[in-house]
Design a protein around this motif. Structure first.
Motif, PDB file in Angstrom:
ATOM      1  N   LEU A 192      41.883  36.025  25.765  1.00 18.30           N
ATOM      2  CA  LEU A 192      41.527  35.979  27.169  1.00 18.30           C
ATOM      3  C   LEU A 192      42.887  35.586  27.788  1.00 18.30           C
ATOM      4  O   LEU A 192      43.174  34.550  27.861  1.00 18.30           O
ATOM      5  CB  LEU A 192      40.306  35.058  27.592  1.00 18.30           C
ATOM      6  CG  LEU A 192      38.899  35.172  26.895  1.00 18.30           C
ATOM      7  CD1 LEU A 192      38.238  33.790  27.450  1.00 18.30           C
ATOM      8  CD2 LEU A 192      38.408  36.543  27.243  1.00 18.30           C
ATOM      9  N   ALA A 193      43.284  36.831  28.264  1.00 17.61           N
ATOM     10  CA  ALA A 193      44.752  36.376  29.039  1.00 17.61           C
ATOM     11  C   ALA A 193      44.818  36.873  30.345  1.00 17.61           C
ATOM     12  O   ALA A 193      44.433  38.031  30.904  1.00 17.61           O
ATOM     13  CB  ALA A 193      45.659  37.758  28.138  1.00 17.61           C
ATOM     14  N   GLY A 194      45.260  35.819  31.124  1.00 13.48           N
ATOM     15  CA  GLY A 194      45.251  35.937  32.569  1.00 13.48           C
ATOM     16  C   GLY A 194      43.929  36.281  33.244  1.00 13.48           C
ATOM     17  O   GLY A 194      44.008  36.935  34.126  1.00 13.48           O
ATOM     18  N   THR A 195      42.840  35.843  32.447  1.00 10.19           N
ATOM     19  CA  THR A 195      41.471  36.064  33.308  1.00 10.19           C
ATOM     20  C   THR A 195      40.751  34.671  33.287  1.00 10.19           C
ATOM     21  O   THR A 195      40.610  34.245  32.430  1.00 10.19           O
ATOM     22  CB  THR A 195      40.593  37.262  32.557  1.00 10.19           C
ATOM     23  OG1 THR A 195      39.506  37.350  32.847  1.00 10.19           O
ATOM     24  CG2 THR A 195      40.423  36.731  30.920  1.00 10.19           C
ATOM     25  N   ASN A 196      39.991  34.519  34.503  1.00 10.05           N
ATOM     26  CA  ASN A 196      39.093  33.560  34.757  1.00 10.05           C
ATOM     27  C   ASN A 196      37.663  33.953  34.725  1.00 10.05           C
ATOM     28  O   ASN A 196      37.258  33.906  36.006  1.00 10.05           O
ATOM     29  CB  ASN A 196      39.643  32.751  35.838  1.00 10.05           C
ATOM     30  CG  ASN A 196      39.008  31.247  36.056  1.00 10.05           C
ATOM     31  OD1 ASN A 196      38.085  30.958  35.255  1.00 10.05           O
ATOM     32  ND2 ASN A 196      39.200  30.733  37.260  1.00 10.05           N
ATOM     33  N   ILE A 197      37.147  34.498  33.778  1.00  9.21           N
ATOM     34  CA  ILE A 197      35.951  35.103  33.779  1.00  9.21           C
ATOM     35  C   ILE A 197      34.837  34.107  34.191  1.00  9.21           C
ATOM     36  O   ILE A 197      33.822  34.521  35.064  1.00  9.21           O
ATOM     37  CB  ILE A 197      35.514  35.653  32.339  1.00  9.21           C
ATOM     38  CG1 ILE A 197      36.331  36.872  32.055  1.00  9.21           C
ATOM     39  CG2 ILE A 197      34.062  36.064  32.109  1.00  9.21           C
ATOM     40  CD1 ILE A 197      36.201  37.340  30.836  1.00  9.21           C
ATOM     41  N   ALA A 198      34.973  32.841  34.101  1.00 11.36           N
ATOM     42  CA  ALA A 198      33.992  31.891  34.322  1.00 11.36           C
ATOM     43  C   ALA A 198      33.819  31.684  35.448  1.00 11.36           C
ATOM     44  O   ALA A 198      32.750  31.302  36.231  1.00 11.36           O
ATOM     45  CB  ALA A 198      34.371  30.510  33.550  1.00 11.36           C
ATOM     46  N   GLU A 199      34.797  31.936  36.571  1.00 13.07           N
ATOM     47  CA  GLU A 199      34.608  31.993  37.988  1.00 13.07           C
ATOM     48  C   GLU A 199      34.514  33.285  38.776  1.00 13.07           C
ATOM     49  O   GLU A 199      34.019  33.488  39.740  1.00 13.07           O
ATOM     50  CB  GLU A 199      35.830  31.079  38.422  1.00 13.07           C
ATOM     51  CG  GLU A 199      35.689  29.614  38.256  1.00 13.07           C
ATOM     52  CD  GLU A 199      36.808  28.965  39.004  1.00 13.07           C
ATOM     53  OE1 GLU A 199      36.471  28.662  40.341  1.00 13.07           O
ATOM     54  OE2 GLU A 199      37.849  28.427  38.459  1.00 13.07           O
ATOM     55  N   CYS A 200      35.054  34.382  38.124  1.00 11.42           N
ATOM     56  CA  CYS A 200      35.261  35.514  38.771  1.00 11.42           C
ATOM     57  C   CYS A 200      34.014  36.531  38.228  1.00 11.42           C
ATOM     58  O   CYS A 200      33.521  37.307  39.212  1.00 11.42           O
ATOM     59  CB  CYS A 200      36.859  36.136  38.396  1.00 11.42           C
ATOM     60  SG  CYS A 200      37.934  35.311  38.940  1.00 11.42           S
ATOM     61  N   GLN A 201      33.560  36.437  37.091  1.00 11.40           N
ATOM     62  CA  GLN A 201      32.475  37.333  36.567  1.00 11.40           C
ATOM     63  C   GLN A 201      31.542  36.266  35.874  1.00 11.40           C
ATOM     64  O   GLN A 201      31.671  36.564  34.434  1.00 11.40           O
ATOM     65  CB  GLN A 201      32.906  38.453  35.616  1.00 11.40           C
ATOM     66  CG  GLN A 201      33.570  39.530  36.348  1.00 11.40           C
ATOM     67  CD  GLN A 201      35.148  38.991  36.469  1.00 11.40           C
ATOM     68  OE1 GLN A 201      35.891  38.323  36.016  1.00 11.40           O
ATOM     69  NE2 GLN A 201      35.779  40.033  37.412  1.00 11.40           N
ATOM     70  N   PRO A 202      31.178  35.080  36.296  1.00 11.53           N
ATOM     71  CA  PRO A 202      30.283  34.056  35.392  1.00 11.53           C
ATOM     72  C   PRO A 202      29.347  34.536  34.729  1.00 11.53           C
ATOM     73  O   PRO A 202      28.863  33.727  33.658  1.00 11.53           O
ATOM     74  CB  PRO A 202      30.062  33.134  36.511  1.00 11.53           C
ATOM     75  CG  PRO A 202      30.039  33.972  38.167  1.00 11.53           C
ATOM     76  CD  PRO A 202      30.987  34.938  37.630  1.00 11.53           C
ATOM     77  N   THR A 203      28.586  35.697  35.144  1.00 12.66           N
ATOM     78  CA  THR A 203      27.265  36.151  34.413  1.00 12.66           C
ATOM     79  C   THR A 203      27.704  36.731  33.025  1.00 12.66           C
ATOM     80  O   THR A 203      26.813  37.049  32.314  1.00 12.66           O
ATOM     81  CB  THR A 203      26.506  37.214  35.159  1.00 12.66           C
ATOM     82  OG1 THR A 203      27.336  38.037  35.570  1.00 12.66           O
ATOM     83  CG2 THR A 203      25.887  36.334  36.502  1.00 12.66           C
ATOM     84  N   LEU A 204      29.171  36.800  32.821  1.00 13.91           N
ATOM     85  CA  LEU A 204      29.504  37.395  31.575  1.00 13.91           C
ATOM     86  C   LEU A 204      29.637  36.077  30.491  1.00 13.91           C
ATOM     87  O   LEU A 204      29.827  36.431  29.293  1.00 13.91           O
ATOM     88  CB  LEU A 204      30.772  38.287  31.592  1.00 13.91           C
ATOM     89  CG  LEU A 204      30.632  39.321  32.481  1.00 13.91           C
ATOM     90  CD1 LEU A 204      31.983  40.215  32.259  1.00 13.91           C
ATOM     91  CD2 LEU A 204      29.429  40.439  31.917  1.00 13.91           C
TER      92      LEU A 204
END
Length: 713
Positions: free
Chosen positions: A186-198
């Motif tokens: 996971l490079a330069g991505t904050n999925i937990a806050e930007c796409q949390p449903t993933l």
């Protein structure tokens, strides 16, 4: 007493009505689906939001989706056209507004030429609206100058994907394959806050034994799930990948058969990697050698692997090459085109994928055709019923349009679905330029920071009112239905474009009665292109719940996983190139000793125009903030929760400090969702990636000092 309660309940039931709306979230690229229930009781309404099952987020909703309806129902919505008269907005009729547009647009083009009008779009519009905006610019206005805010979101990954694979689609695999991957970067991505449903996909991968590597200067909710966190120095991602490749080569972890059969450029890459010094990479990236080796060996040995990049990697002055180096890493290990192996560019905007496929970008035509390709131009001209020579040529990128505004080469601007005063880098420069315009039209739901500067504001519909298709981060096309009537005198984007085109004498090219009419033309325009939607119809979308592109025929199921047998280049091979170590365009020095990086928070979206008008979301983050390490704060005498002046060569902002040890000591972080004195883009660097024209939002040099009240003597 019981009789009285029964009486009141009976009366309540007589006046209560219930409206059920099936829709999908207007915010991030996951496009979660929901059921919004409006219960009307006497003179008030109550709203209930229920998640609905869907193949992407599997029936999950985040806090933004749960409260999305609040902005659509907000009292500050623009409900009728407003013309600026003597510095104040006054309500006018649609006929008056359209008359003014015709007069001003005609006058500007007569005096300054066709290209004096610019069109600036957005990545949250439906595919139909995005397609029509491109057609509107090129037929109704005959201008080459159109681009959109998606240039700031996906352009680096898009350019890299096109060059390496021959195709740009957010994910090369289905999301459902994430739990099957044995190693994930996971490079330069904050999925937990930007796409949390993933996040459940990644949590399930961990439960299945997957090793997760996160690359980020900050510790975030996403890095906390990682088995290994590489806290890279801002802007040094490409160099870090060179270090990973060095270990992969030295340890013999490449896939020779895959490389030989399915790639080209390997020998040049191998020669380049032979020059890489691992200790030097550790020094310039801030990542220890032992961590580089651990990450590389784990990824190299894994039976399957996926790499996800987002704005942290892409919003750099070498974002295109940084993504290409991550793709080099996938290719040399053969981890693409099979189950649990592939690449994902995590799209930021709701329709960032579809928005760039059908003509909003300066260099593109519908179907991901290129505007400077004679064959592509001829095809689209035929679909549109115009002569190919009447189709304008290639324009410039979004920020370069702002430069042309400043230089007064563009003297009139039509903005739809965007807030360029806040979203562009070097925002003070952008604001200065917009003040020079002869005429500025902004189509928006609210009086945004850009709309405040407009000569004319046109009211547009919300996601609850405007039906159309969206393309999520997987490349899955979905149909967003809408059952709520437009309030006041609000019109849909597509209706506004059609009415202006009619007044400009181009009505014959814009005779649509509904979004489905536009989509059917889009299908034809995309047919045979890279992004082929021809086999997708509203009927199929309603029946099947979404379809991946490419989908070239009505009986085609859509391609969920790309590149199983070959890549999209004519020779079927993916392309590798050497990527040299790159340093950010702007380096820290004595005057500006800290790196600034920017990003998002969970409760807000883009420039915050919509989410800051949701009471439930605004309450979570009422103002912007500065993340700074305690040791750094101590050095500059900054107390926790105090006002700080953050300054670069381009300007300054004032934000409240938040001390945290979860960030590098040489780096500070500010989110991007606020305007005016808290607009972080007043200080970000306008330097652009030379290939994709992505601004280097993620790295610039700043200084931080406690705010001094100059009125105190």
């Amino acid at each position: 007493m019981n009789n009285l309660l029964t009486h009141f309940r009976s009366k309540q039931l007589q006046v209560e009505s219930e409206i059920v709306m099936n829709t999908q979230c207007p915010f991030c690229s996951v496009q979660c689906t929901m059921e919004l229930i409006e219960q009307r009781i006497v003179e008030r309404s109550k709203y209930i939001v229920n998640p609905r099952p869907n193949p992407t987020s599997e029936g999950r909703l985040c806090v933004k989706g749960m409260n999305a309806h609040q902005h659509a129902l907000h009292s500050e919505r623009v409900l009728y056209p407003m013309l600026k008269v003597d510095g104040q907005f006054v309500r006018v009729s649609w006929s008056k507004a359209l008359e003014v547009i015709k007069e001003k647009f005609t006058e500007i083009q007569r005096e300054d030429g066709f290209d004096a009008l610019g069109v600036y779009g957005g990545g949250s519009m439906t595919n139909e609206d995005a397609y029509l905006l491109g057609k509107f610019a090129r037929i109704a206005l005959r201008t080459r100058y159109i681009d959109y805010n998606g240039r700031f979101c996906m352009s680096a990954a898009a350019s890299a994907g096109n060059k390496v694979f021959g195709i740009d689609r957010g994910l090369t695999n289905r999301l459902s394959e994430i739990p099957l991957s044995r190693c994930i970067i996971l490079a330069g991505t904050n999925i937990a806050e930007c796409q949390p449903t993933l996040m459940p996909y990644f949590n399930q991968a961990k439960e299945n034994g997957s090793f997760i590597i996160a690359i980020d200067p900050r510790e975030t909710a996403t890095t906390k799930i990682a088995d290994l966190h590489l806290r890279v120095k801002p802007g040094m991602d490409a160099a870090l990948v060179n270090g990973l490749l060095k270990v992969i080569f030295d340890e013999g972890l490449i896939d020779p058969k895959f490389i030989d059969e399915r790639t080209k450029g390997f020998d040049e890459l191998k020669e380049h990697i032979a020059t890489i010094n691992l200790k030097e990479i550790a020094e310039i990236t801030g990542v220890p050698v032992r961590q580089i080796k651990k990450a590389a060996i784990t990824f190299g040995k894994a039976a399957s692997g996926m790499i996800f990049t987002a704005r942290g990697v892409e919003q750099q002055t070498n974002g295109y090459l940084a993504v290409r180096n991550f793709l080099n890493l996938l290719l040399v290990t053969g981890k693409i085109g099979k189950e649990g192996s592939g690449y994902g560019a995590v799209t930021g905007q709701g329709n960032g994928q579809g928005g760039r496929e059908h003509g909003q970008k300066a260099d593109q035509l519908p179907g991901y055709r290129m505007i400077d390709n004679p064959e592509h131009r001829a095809y689209i001209a035929k679909v549109w019923g115009i002569n190919e020579q009447d189709l304008p040529g290639k324009g410039v990128s979004a920020y370069e349009m702002m430069e042309k505004v400043h230089q007064q080469e563009i003297t009139g601007l039509f903005v739809m679905g965007s807030n360029p005063v806040v979203s562009n880098p070097n925002a003070n420069f952008v604001e200065e330029g917009l003040k020079k315009l002869k005429f500025l039209v902004v189509v928006d739901m609210f009086i945004s920071e850009t709309a405040r500067m407009a000569d004319l504001i046109l009211p547009t519909s919300s996601y609850l009112e405007n039906e159309g298709t969206m393309t999520n981060l997987e490349g899955r096309v979905t149909l967003r239905q809408a059952s709520r009537d437009c309030p006041g005198e609000v019109k849909h984007d597509w209706q506004i474009l059609c009415e202006i085109a009619l007044l400009l004498g181009k009505g014959e090219y814009f005779s649509y009665s509904c979004p489905e009419d536009i989509f059917n033309e889009l299908r034809l325009a995309s047919r045979g292109g890279i992004a082929d939607y021809y086999g997708i119809t509203y009927e199929r979308l309603k029946k099947e719940g979404g379809l991946y592109w490419p989908c070239p025929s009505l009986d085609h199921p859509g391609e969920g996983r790309l590149f199983e047998k070959s890549f999209a280049h004519p020779d079927g091979k993916a392309e590798m190139i050497p990527v040299h170590n790159h340093f950010p365009e702007e380096q820290v020095n004595e005057d500006f000793p800290l790196y600034l990086t920017t990003g998002r928070v969970m409760a807000h979206y883009l420039t915050g125009v919509q989410t800051r008008r949701s009471p439930s979301l605004a309450a979570r983050d009422v103002e912007s903030f500065l993340e700074i390490h305690p040791e750094t704060a101590k050095k500059y005498k900054i107390e926790n929760n105090s006002l700080v002046k953050l300054e670069s060569k381009r300007g300054s902002i004032v934000v409240r400090s938040k001390l945290t040890s979860e960030i590098r000591e040489d780096t500070v972080f500010v989110p991007m969702h606020w305007g005016d004195s808290q607009s972080v883009n007043k200080i970000t660097n306008q330097a652009l990636d030379p290939t994709c024209k992505m601004p280097g939002f993620k790295v610039c040099a700043v200084k931080a000092n406690p705010l001094v009240d100059l009125t105190v003597t």
